[in-house]
Each structure stands twice: as structure tokens, then as C-alpha cells.
Design an enzyme around this catalytic site. Sequence first.
Site, PDB file in Angstrom:
ATOM      1  N   HIS A   5       0.840  -1.206   0.000  1.00 33.28           N
ATOM      2  CA  HIS A   5       0.000   0.000   0.000  1.00 33.28           C
ATOM      3  C   HIS A   5       0.873   1.252   0.000  1.00 33.28           C
ATOM      4  CE1 HIS A   5      -3.950   1.962   1.497  1.00 33.28           C
ATOM      5  NE2 HIS A   5      -3.120   2.928   1.149  1.00 33.28           N
ATOM      6  N   ASP A   9       1.968   9.332  -5.930  1.00 34.15           N
ATOM      7  CA  ASP A   9       2.056  10.793  -5.769  1.00 34.15           C
ATOM      8  C   ASP A   9       2.499  11.213  -4.371  1.00 34.15           C
ATOM      9  OD1 ASP A   9      -0.349   9.745  -4.930  1.00 34.15           O
ATOM     10  OD2 ASP A   9      -1.617  11.262  -5.854  1.00 34.15           O
ATOM     11  N   GLU A 194     -10.901   4.003   7.999  1.00 37.57           N
ATOM     12  CA  GLU A 194      -9.824   4.953   8.294  1.00 37.57           C
ATOM     13  C   GLU A 194     -10.458   6.250   8.825  1.00 37.57           C
ATOM     14  OE1 GLU A 194      -7.924   6.636   4.850  1.00 37.57           O
ATOM     15  OE2 GLU A 194      -6.082   7.129   5.918  1.00 37.57           O
TER      16      GLU A 194
END
Length: 326
Positions: A5, A9, A194
Site C-alpha cells: 500500500h 504521488d 480509516e
Amino acid sequence: MIDLHLHLDGSLPPELFFKLAAMEGVGLPAGDVDGLLPYLTAPRDCKSLNEFLEKFALPVSCLQSEETLFEAARGLAKELGREGLVYAEVRFAPQLHRQKGLTQRQAIQAVIRGLEKGREGTSLKTGLILCCMRGRDNREENLETAAQAAALLGAGVCGLDLAGAEALYPTRDFEELFCKARKENIPFTIHAGEADGPDSIRAALSFGARRIGHGVRVTEDKALLEEVIRKQVTLEMCVTSNLQTKAVREGREHPALWLLRQGAAVTINTDDMTVCKTTISEELKWLRSMGMTREEERKLWENALKGAFLPEEEKEALGREVRLRL
Ligand code: HPA
Ligand code: ZN
């Protein structure tokens, strides 16, 4: 070491920005790395995932052509190879790189070529996950990302993801997209649990997600946790990132080790090496300082191997490589 993961960018070597900005004709807010870092990394007092995500604006503005995407992917793969990773699944959202007219396909192909070039001469293998984005007006763009993943699966692309502001755009709204992905047999992971709670993870699993990005809030629901353990859903945990986005308040409250000890298929990843100012080695060091044993560390790599979006025979070869280095 394996990282399942990490976002392209958010993980670019800071020095590379001077080259990328010049190629792209973008002005930078500072002339040296030290001056630039505050614009690329999440602040100490970052308040939420939404504030964290603001740090992607500058990198994305520097990645709007095939040339810069190639350079970025090459630079990142080189760095990962140098760090000693044997496998990394890099991800990015092709729809964010269309400001100057690239098609998603062109953006994806440029990144695939860059990763191939950057890992030359190293032991690194790479996969590419395409991120769909949470949002209101991008249904067509997301469907196009899924279509590209289907077309390029096994030809540089290994899976699909959903990223972006989870608290603003709930996972349940993306059923159509992942229904399509499932029909096309594209393996997928979804950022969930999350910035939003257990329902987000439950929705992702109901769509058929094999892996969950972060998933820290699985601890809030006992039945869901049991399901995640029983099905051995891969949890792509990213400790430093979770502290920055305030998904977890403090390091010692992070559930990664506890979940691993409960039998969940925990993996440890960086998320964004530059935004989070971390590396996979740093993340491991922290876990060791919290008492992770060698046996538990071995389990992390077994979990990462099992969860990798790779055909079985490639997993076996990779497994041999990983075990050689333990
Ligand atoms: N969550 C959602 N989107 C993201 C993240 C994240 O942690 N990092 C980069 N894009
Ligand atoms: Zn992420």
C-alpha cells in the site's frame, strides 16, 4: 520486505520535484529540499484525512504528462529497490492526471513503463493498483479506471482501489463500480475504516474486497472483527499515516500488533513515504519498539505474500525470495 500500500504521488523522493516541476512548467514554492518539505509532508498538527489529502495537490500538478509520470514511477521504483524491497504494489489514480489532456490509458502506460525501468538491476518486483476516487461527479471516470484495470490486468496492472475522502463520500455509494469490478474478476482493495467506521469496512467486504486499506476501525465492532479474522481479509495497515490523519490518536493505541496477535491478516505498509516522511524500515522499527517478535515479523511477510495481487505461481517464487532474506 514488501509494501502492498503505497501511493505514487505521496511517495516521490523530494529531490525529484525540481526535475518534475521544470519538465511540467510548474513553479515550486521553494528552491531547495528543506524549503520544499513543508509543502510535501503532512504537518505535525494535521487534523484529519481531509487536511492530509491537501498535500497531494502539488505532486499531482507536477504529474500531468507521460514524461513526468514515467520519471516519477522510475524514481520511486529505484528508491524502493535501493531500500531492499522485493515486492511493491504501487498505486495511483489515473483520473487525476488528465489536466493537460492525457487519457487514463496514457497515464497508466507511462507509470507501468517507469516502474519497469526503475526496478532494472534490482531485486524489486512491482505491481500497479489503479485507484478510483471518492467524489460526487466522477462516476464516468471511475468506470473508465475499472475498464482500464480489466484491460491491463496481468499486463502491468494487478488490481483496483478506492481512495480519497472517506468521511465525505461513504463506501456504500460505490456499489455499482465494484459490482462491475467483481464481474470482470479484477482483484480489489478499498480504503475503509480509516476516516469512517465499521459500516465502511462492512460495505467494502459486501462488494467483495479481498483487502482493506487501513481498516483500523475494525476494532470497534466485534462481529466484524471476527469476520475479518475468519475470512483472513488482508488489512493493509499504515501506522504513521494513521497517526497523521487522526484515524488513531497515539502510537501506543495503534491496533496493528494487537490485531496480528488476534490472528488477523495484518500487513505493514507506508501509504505515502513523502507525505508521511517514513519508509517501510521505519515502520518496522516502530513495531519492534512496541514489542513485535521475529516470529510476528515473519507472519507479517506471510500475510503480505498471501494478500498480494499476484497469480499463485508468482507468489510461490516471491515467497522463496522473501524467505531467503528472513
Ligand atoms: N486514504 C485515502 N486516500 C488516500 C490516502 C489515505 O490514507 N493516502 C493517499 N490517498
Ligand atoms: Zn492509502
